[in-house]
Design a protein around this motif. Structure first.
Motif, PDB file in Angstrom:
ATOM      1  N   VAL A 190      14.318  -3.376  -5.406  1.00 27.08           N
ATOM      2  CA  VAL A 190      14.949  -4.611  -4.937  1.00 27.08           C
ATOM      3  C   VAL A 190      15.393  -4.460  -3.486  1.00 27.08           C
ATOM      4  O   VAL A 190      15.177  -5.353  -2.655  1.00 27.08           O
ATOM      5  CB  VAL A 190      16.156  -4.977  -5.831  1.00 27.08           C
ATOM      6  N   ILE A 191      16.020  -3.305  -3.167  1.00 25.57           N
ATOM      7  CA  ILE A 191      16.490  -3.061  -1.801  1.00 25.57           C
ATOM      8  C   ILE A 191      15.316  -3.102  -0.823  1.00 25.57           C
ATOM      9  O   ILE A 191      15.393  -3.732   0.240  1.00 25.57           O
ATOM     10  CB  ILE A 191      17.219  -1.706  -1.709  1.00 25.57           C
ATOM     11  N   MET A 192      14.215  -2.434  -1.182  1.00 30.36           N
ATOM     12  CA  MET A 192      13.059  -2.384  -0.295  1.00 30.36           C
ATOM     13  C   MET A 192      12.388  -3.748  -0.163  1.00 30.36           C
ATOM     14  O   MET A 192      11.992  -4.152   0.937  1.00 30.36           O
ATOM     15  CB  MET A 192      12.048  -1.347  -0.808  1.00 30.36           C
ATOM     16  N   ASP A 193      12.274  -4.464  -1.286  1.00 29.26           N
ATOM     17  CA  ASP A 193      11.672  -5.800  -1.240  1.00 29.26           C
ATOM     18  C   ASP A 193      12.485  -6.736  -0.355  1.00 29.26           C
ATOM     19  O   ASP A 193      11.924  -7.529   0.419  1.00 29.26           O
ATOM     20  CB  ASP A 193      11.559  -6.382  -2.655  1.00 29.26           C
ATOM     21  N   GLU A 194      13.816  -6.647  -0.467  1.00 27.93           N
ATOM     22  CA  GLU A 194      14.673  -7.497   0.362  1.00 27.93           C
ATOM     23  C   GLU A 194      14.536  -7.129   1.827  1.00 27.93           C
ATOM     24  O   GLU A 194      14.528  -8.000   2.697  1.00 27.93           O
ATOM     25  CB  GLU A 194      16.130  -7.361  -0.094  1.00 27.93           C
TER      26      GLU A 194
ATOM     27  N   SER B  91       0.808  -1.216   0.000  1.00 27.18           N
ATOM     28  CA  SER B  91       0.000   0.000   0.000  1.00 27.18           C
ATOM     29  C   SER B  91       0.842   1.267   0.000  1.00 27.18           C
ATOM     30  O   SER B  91       0.385   2.314  -0.470  1.00 27.18           O
ATOM     31  CB  SER B  91      -0.927   0.013   1.220  1.00 27.18           C
ATOM     32  N   MET B  92       2.061   1.193   0.527  1.00 28.16           N
ATOM     33  CA  MET B  92       2.854   2.410   0.719  1.00 28.16           C
ATOM     34  C   MET B  92       4.019   2.561  -0.248  1.00 28.16           C
ATOM     35  O   MET B  92       4.524   3.666  -0.437  1.00 28.16           O
ATOM     36  CB  MET B  92       3.396   2.443   2.157  1.00 28.16           C
ATOM     37  N   MET B  93       4.468   1.477  -0.847  1.00 25.03           N
ATOM     38  CA  MET B  93       5.613   1.566  -1.752  1.00 25.03           C
ATOM     39  C   MET B  93       5.153   1.941  -3.152  1.00 25.03           C
ATOM     40  O   MET B  93       5.209   1.151  -4.097  1.00 25.03           O
ATOM     41  CB  MET B  93       6.395   0.250  -1.738  1.00 25.03           C
ATOM     42  N   ASN B  94       4.659   3.157  -3.255  1.00 21.93           N
ATOM     43  CA  ASN B  94       4.195   3.691  -4.529  1.00 21.93           C
ATOM     44  C   ASN B  94       4.922   4.988  -4.829  1.00 21.93           C
ATOM     45  O   ASN B  94       5.546   5.580  -3.956  1.00 21.93           O
ATOM     46  CB  ASN B  94       2.678   3.947  -4.481  1.00 21.93           C
ATOM     47  N   GLY B  95       4.813   5.464  -6.063  1.00 18.68           N
ATOM     48  CA  GLY B  95       5.441   6.719  -6.423  1.00 18.68           C
ATOM     49  C   GLY B  95       6.733   6.509  -7.204  1.00 18.68           C
ATOM     50  O   GLY B  95       7.249   5.381  -7.298  1.00 18.68           O
ATOM     51  N   PRO B  96       7.282   7.573  -7.744  1.00 15.40           N
ATOM     52  CA  PRO B  96       8.461   7.496  -8.626  1.00 15.40           C
ATOM     53  C   PRO B  96       9.664   6.819  -7.996  1.00 15.40           C
ATOM     54  O   PRO B  96      10.378   6.071  -8.663  1.00 15.40           O
ATOM     55  CB  PRO B  96       8.760   8.979  -8.920  1.00 15.40           C
ATOM     56  N   ILE B  97       9.893   7.058  -6.691  1.00 17.44           N
ATOM     57  CA  ILE B  97      11.088   6.498  -6.070  1.00 17.44           C
ATOM     58  C   ILE B  97      11.092   4.977  -6.109  1.00 17.44           C
ATOM     59  O   ILE B  97      12.135   4.337  -6.252  1.00 17.44           O
ATOM     60  CB  ILE B  97      11.225   6.997  -4.610  1.00 17.44           C
ATOM     61  N   PHE B  98       9.905   4.370  -6.022  1.00 14.98           N
ATOM     62  CA  PHE B  98       9.826   2.911  -6.006  1.00 14.98           C
ATOM     63  C   PHE B  98       9.745   2.321  -7.411  1.00 14.98           C
ATOM     64  O   PHE B  98       9.695   1.103  -7.562  1.00 14.98           O
ATOM     65  CB  PHE B  98       8.624   2.464  -5.175  1.00 14.98           C
ATOM     66  N   GLU B  99       9.737   3.173  -8.423  1.00 16.56           N
ATOM     67  CA  GLU B  99       9.751   2.693  -9.801  1.00 16.56           C
ATOM     68  C   GLU B  99      11.166   2.349 -10.249  1.00 16.56           C
ATOM     69  O   GLU B  99      11.355   1.658 -11.246  1.00 16.56           O
ATOM     70  CB  GLU B  99       9.137   3.745 -10.725  1.00 16.56           C
ATOM     71  N   ASP B 100      12.156   2.830  -9.501  1.00 17.04           N
ATOM     72  CA  ASP B 100      13.538   2.488  -9.812  1.00 17.04           C
ATOM     73  C   ASP B 100      13.792   1.037  -9.426  1.00 17.04           C
ATOM     74  O   ASP B 100      13.582   0.666  -8.261  1.00 17.04           O
ATOM     75  CB  ASP B 100      14.498   3.401  -9.041  1.00 17.04           C
TER      76      ASP B 100
END
Length: 204
Positions: free
Chosen positions: A86-90, A72-81
């Motif tokens: 990958v860093i956030m998913d890990e 729900s929160m990992m949206n927006g341009p920064i998370f399109e990189d």
């Protein structure tokens, strides 16, 4: 100086939740659960969280809620990189294992405190009724699997919508609260000095 005000204000915002939790713990020390009610409640806890699986059950709950919050929160341009994603998913995937030691350490007190909450909420007769149901095949199936309902697609979708709204509210309200605290600290330098001496807002 304005940066100091804002740093302190942000620290106060973060500490507020801890202060409320501490007050709740202080109130808890005043309540002693009746032994007969506690015995019934602990039987129910053992059904809800079997000793040999309760740690994994808690980790599964952390994993489920963490994934729903991230979705729900990992949206927006920064998370399109791709690299950032990958860093956030890990990181999200590693959270349950990072929490394992803390969960293992605090699991006994979590079980006991939940049992205490049951004694506060239900009478001895009601606890006996709940225990009677909990020890039937249907009761055992219900209580041991109720946590897993968080992963149901319908529940997950609703939770993701809720977390997204909470994120929006935080983005809207935290700056407002921080600004009010900043203005208060600017108008009360004695408070600012006292907090600075206490180390609030300092980073190493």
């Amino acid at each position: 100086m304005k940066k100091t005000f804002r740093a302190l204000a942000l620290s106060i915002c973060m500490v507020a939740g801890l202060s409320l939790s501490t007050a709740a713990v202080a109130q808890e020390a005043e309540y002693i659960a009746p032994e007969d009610e506690m015995a019934e409640a602990m039987i129910i806890m053992d059904v809800m969280f079997p000793a040999d699986t309760r740690e994994e059950m808690m980790l599964d709950t952390v994993r489920t809620m963490g994934n729903q919050m991230a979705a729900s929160m990992m949206n927006g341009p920064i998370f399109e990189d791709p690299g950032i994603r990958v860093i956030m998913d890990e990181f999200i995937a590693d959270v349950p294992e990072m929490m394992r030691p803390a969960i293992a350490e605090h699991m006994p007190s979590m079980i006991k405190s939940t049992a205490i909450a049951y004694t506060r909420e239900f009478t001895l007769e009601e606890l006996q009724d709940i225990r009677a149901f909990a020890t039937t095949p249907s009761g055992r199936n219900y209580f041991s699997n109720v946590q897993s309902l968080l992963a149901d697609p319908a529940v997950a979708a609703t939770n993701q919508e809720f977390f997204a709204r909470v994120s929006e509210m935080q983005a809207e309200q935290v700056p407002v609260l921080q600004q009010k605290l900043t203005e208060y600290l600017a108008a009360n330098p004695d408070v600012l000095e006292r907090l600075q001496q206490a180390g609030v807002g300092q980073t190493n």
